[in-house]
Design an enzyme around this catalytic site. Sequence first.
Site, PDB file in Angstrom:
ATOM      1  N   TRP A 136       0.855  -1.189   0.000  1.00 38.08           N
ATOM      2  CA  TRP A 136       0.000   0.000   0.000  1.00 38.08           C
ATOM      3  C   TRP A 136       0.896   1.245   0.000  1.00 38.08           C
ATOM      4  O   TRP A 136       1.850   1.324   0.782  1.00 38.08           O
ATOM      5  CB  TRP A 136      -0.883  -0.047   1.251  1.00 38.08           C
ATOM      6  CG  TRP A 136      -1.852   1.075   1.399  1.00 38.08           C
ATOM      7  CD1 TRP A 136      -2.689   1.577   0.436  1.00 38.08           C
ATOM      8  CD2 TRP A 136      -2.095   1.833   2.583  1.00 38.08           C
ATOM      9  NE1 TRP A 136      -3.442   2.594   0.958  1.00 38.08           N
ATOM     10  CE2 TRP A 136      -3.099   2.776   2.265  1.00 38.08           C
ATOM     11  CE3 TRP A 136      -1.582   1.808   3.877  1.00 38.08           C
ATOM     12  CZ2 TRP A 136      -3.591   3.688   3.203  1.00 38.08           C
ATOM     13  CZ3 TRP A 136      -2.062   2.703   4.815  1.00 38.08           C
ATOM     14  CH2 TRP A 136      -3.059   3.631   4.480  1.00 38.08           C
ATOM     15  N   ASP A 217      -0.819  -5.538   9.434  1.00 37.86           N
ATOM     16  CA  ASP A 217      -1.789  -4.529   9.028  1.00 37.86           C
ATOM     17  C   ASP A 217      -3.056  -5.291   8.654  1.00 37.86           C
ATOM     18  O   ASP A 217      -3.081  -6.026   7.668  1.00 37.86           O
ATOM     19  CB  ASP A 217      -1.254  -3.726   7.836  1.00 37.86           C
ATOM     20  CG  ASP A 217      -2.222  -2.608   7.441  1.00 37.86           C
ATOM     21  OD1 ASP A 217      -3.301  -2.506   8.054  1.00 37.86           O
ATOM     22  OD2 ASP A 217      -1.901  -1.841   6.513  1.00 37.86           O
ATOM     23  N   LYS A 253     -13.334  -0.732   6.077  1.00 35.69           N
ATOM     24  CA  LYS A 253     -13.943  -1.588   5.053  1.00 35.69           C
ATOM     25  C   LYS A 253     -14.961  -2.546   5.655  1.00 35.69           C
ATOM     26  O   LYS A 253     -16.070  -2.657   5.170  1.00 35.69           O
ATOM     27  CB  LYS A 253     -12.889  -2.420   4.328  1.00 35.69           C
ATOM     28  CG  LYS A 253     -11.539  -1.802   4.215  1.00 35.69           C
ATOM     29  CD  LYS A 253     -11.436  -0.814   3.086  1.00 35.69           C
ATOM     30  CE  LYS A 253     -10.063  -0.181   3.137  1.00 35.69           C
ATOM     31  NZ  LYS A 253      -9.761   0.733   2.099  1.00 35.69           N
TER      32      LYS A 253
END
Length: 407
Positions: A136, A217, A253
Amino acid sequence: MDSDSVFASVVRAPEDPILGVTVAYNKDTSPNKLNLGVGAYRTEEGKPLVLNVVRKAEQHLVNDQSQIKEYLPIVGLADFNKLSAKLIFGADSPAIQQNRVTTVQCLSGTGSLRVGAEFLAKHYHQRTIYIPTPTWGNHPKIFNLAGLSVKTYRYYDPATRGLNFQGLLEDLGAAPSGAIVLLHACAHNPTGVDPTLEQWELIRQLMRSKGLLPFFDSAYQGFASGNLDADAQPVRTFVADGGECLAAQSYAKNMGLYGERVGALSIVCKTQDVASRVESQLKLVIRPMYSNPPIHGASIVATILKDSNMYNEWTVELKAMADRIISMRQQLYDALSAKGTPGDWSHIIKQIGMFTFTGLNSEQVAFMTKEYHIYMTSDGRISMAGLSSRTVPHLTDAIHAAVTRFD
Ligand code: LMR
């Protein structure tokens, strides 16, 4: 006059490679425009989704007169922290039972990573963090700014569009003892490629044997498989061996709470005493950064996680989101196959989570944006969550044109 400004020498910064895609999309006036850039869930109608269970929890909070707007403690809402640790590590986690975990509420995934990184830069003996290639786009920035030195390990193999497991093992094997390793807990962003459980086990053994410190993460728990426990399995195997690790969680999310900025950082320690000293130092990181976290998003999460009916309702809605994404993968794959688009597109159905790493290059992406008004990051990542049955044909036409034109 510009030159009168004390800021006259400030140079214009480029837009963010991910969030800047939305900026460009918003400026486009075409009725066919499609935003597959940012990882944000959309319904079949292309609309953002607020989960029913979130609306219900908010209603509950509004009606509850005992809800107040006082400052939270520096570490955030206690219930939220406990429930977040349980969600990722499992209700029966020995680390939780032995009070060896400290959890602090942070500003979604990014804030959790940043607080963890600042803590490590100050208190951990090894200041090097290994991140996967690719990863990311925000990861290197977060860790660099926190004062860690960022190195990379091989992860994705463009030839197979899968995992470069050998390269990963070699690079982690060559890392200095004690180095920090950033691991995507599931649904790797941007590639959608995860190790198998057997590969995770080998990664765990290697990392533990070298004393490498895992920093997970976890931005997509529940989004990869549709099952919260299955997606947390890699993290849980690392915790089950009694070793230490960090985990950053985001509810952007999986609860659709993007703008509420709600997440948590947990640090699993060897003993309760160490965990409580670690927590005391996390407070010193947080207080001068943003003082204490916001109350609303964390209250929504805590309300849902502590009520078994709401929790079940959440898992059903979460699974529906994950299933819709999986069905988009199949539909896009089928459409490209039916059209006879050159190339092997099976990675679209093999990769998991929110994104497909298409293999399209930046020239092809630029072409698709210019000619088809399809917006995506220049590395060829598309957010499957932004796609719908209605827009699959348009994307298929664009990919077909891009690969036949620039091969
Ligand atoms: C993404 O990768 O699109 C998301 O994680 C959103 C973000 O903040 O970049």
